[in-house]
Design a protein around this motif. Sequence first.
Motif, PDB file in Angstrom:
ATOM      1  N   GLY A 104       0.820  -1.213   0.000  1.00 17.85           N
ATOM      2  CA  GLY A 104       0.000   0.000   0.000  1.00 17.85           C
ATOM      3  C   GLY A 104       0.851   1.258   0.000  1.00 17.85           C
ATOM      4  N   CYS A 105       1.922   1.257   0.751  1.00 15.85           N
ATOM      5  CA  CYS A 105       2.814   2.424   0.809  1.00 15.85           C
ATOM      6  C   CYS A 105       3.426   2.716  -0.558  1.00 15.85           C
ATOM      7  CB  CYS A 105       3.921   2.187   1.831  1.00 15.85           C
ATOM      8  SG  CYS A 105       3.403   2.327   3.540  1.00 15.85           S
ATOM      9  N   TYR A 156       2.171   1.870  -3.542  1.00 16.04           N
ATOM     10  CA  TYR A 156       1.117   2.418  -4.401  1.00 16.04           C
ATOM     11  C   TYR A 156       0.835   3.882  -4.049  1.00 16.04           C
ATOM     12  CZ  TYR A 156      -0.203  -2.039  -6.581  1.00 16.04           C
ATOM     13  OH  TYR A 156      -0.219  -3.201  -7.306  1.00 16.04           O
ATOM     14  N   ASP A 157       0.840   4.179  -2.767  1.00 17.75           N
ATOM     15  CA  ASP A 157       0.634   5.551  -2.304  1.00 17.75           C
ATOM     16  C   ASP A 157       1.711   6.469  -2.878  1.00 17.75           C
ATOM     17  OD1 ASP A 157      -0.314   7.746  -0.895  1.00 17.75           O
ATOM     18  OD2 ASP A 157      -0.080   6.830   1.068  1.00 17.75           O
ATOM     19  N   SER A 158       2.961   6.050  -2.791  1.00 24.65           N
ATOM     20  CA  SER A 158       4.072   6.846  -3.313  1.00 24.65           C
ATOM     21  C   SER A 158       3.990   7.032  -4.823  1.00 24.65           C
ATOM     22  CB  SER A 158       5.407   6.180  -2.961  1.00 24.65           C
ATOM     23  OG  SER A 158       5.606   6.173  -1.570  1.00 24.65           O
ATOM     24  N   TYR A 201      -3.709   5.852  -5.702  1.00 26.97           N
ATOM     25  CA  TYR A 201      -4.419   5.903  -4.432  1.00 26.97           C
ATOM     26  C   TYR A 201      -5.500   4.837  -4.261  1.00 26.97           C
ATOM     27  CZ  TYR A 201      -1.787  10.197  -4.363  1.00 26.97           C
ATOM     28  OH  TYR A 201      -0.764  11.095  -4.422  1.00 26.97           O
ATOM     29  N   ALA A 222      -3.642   1.766  -3.334  1.00 24.09           N
ATOM     30  CA  ALA A 222      -3.077   1.918  -1.991  1.00 24.09           C
ATOM     31  C   ALA A 222      -4.148   1.697  -0.932  1.00 24.09           C
ATOM     32  CB  ALA A 222      -2.463   3.305  -1.833  1.00 24.09           C
ATOM     33  N   LEU A 223      -5.297   2.305  -1.128  1.00 25.59           N
ATOM     34  CA  LEU A 223      -6.390   2.171  -0.175  1.00 25.59           C
ATOM     35  C   LEU A 223      -6.820   0.712  -0.033  1.00 25.59           C
ATOM     36  CD1 LEU A 223      -8.181   3.835   1.677  1.00 25.59           C
ATOM     37  CD2 LEU A 223      -9.755   4.141  -0.243  1.00 25.59           C
ATOM     38  N   TYR A 239      -4.137  -1.018   2.055  1.00 27.49           N
ATOM     39  CA  TYR A 239      -4.203  -0.544   3.439  1.00 27.49           C
ATOM     40  C   TYR A 239      -5.394  -1.160   4.169  1.00 27.49           C
ATOM     41  CZ  TYR A 239      -0.748   3.195   2.584  1.00 27.49           C
ATOM     42  OH  TYR A 239       0.386   3.926   2.297  1.00 27.49           O
TER      43      TYR A 239
END
Length: 85
Positions: free
Chosen positions: A55-56, A58-60, A64, A67-68, A71
């Motif tokens: 997730g981190c 994908y966030d970077s 999103y 990432a969500l 997470y």
Amino acid sequence: PHVASSYNNIGSVYDSMGKYPEALKEYKKALNMRLAVYGTTKPHPHVASSYQNIGCVYDSMGKYPEALKEYKKALNMELAVYGTT
């Protein structure tokens, strides 16, 4: 489990270097190995950690929704392992 940790550590270095596709590949190797070791029917904190790491990344990468999704997998697994308190 130690091999999965090594994949995870390699992923972490790629993540720190900003090489997100490579980081994702290594984190997914760690996840798959952890699922093979710990199974898919009972939640395990190491598996949750792998979802968190993915997730981190994908966030970077600005992905999103992905990432969500990861997470939420991590959170649900952590709640199953540790409860809500």
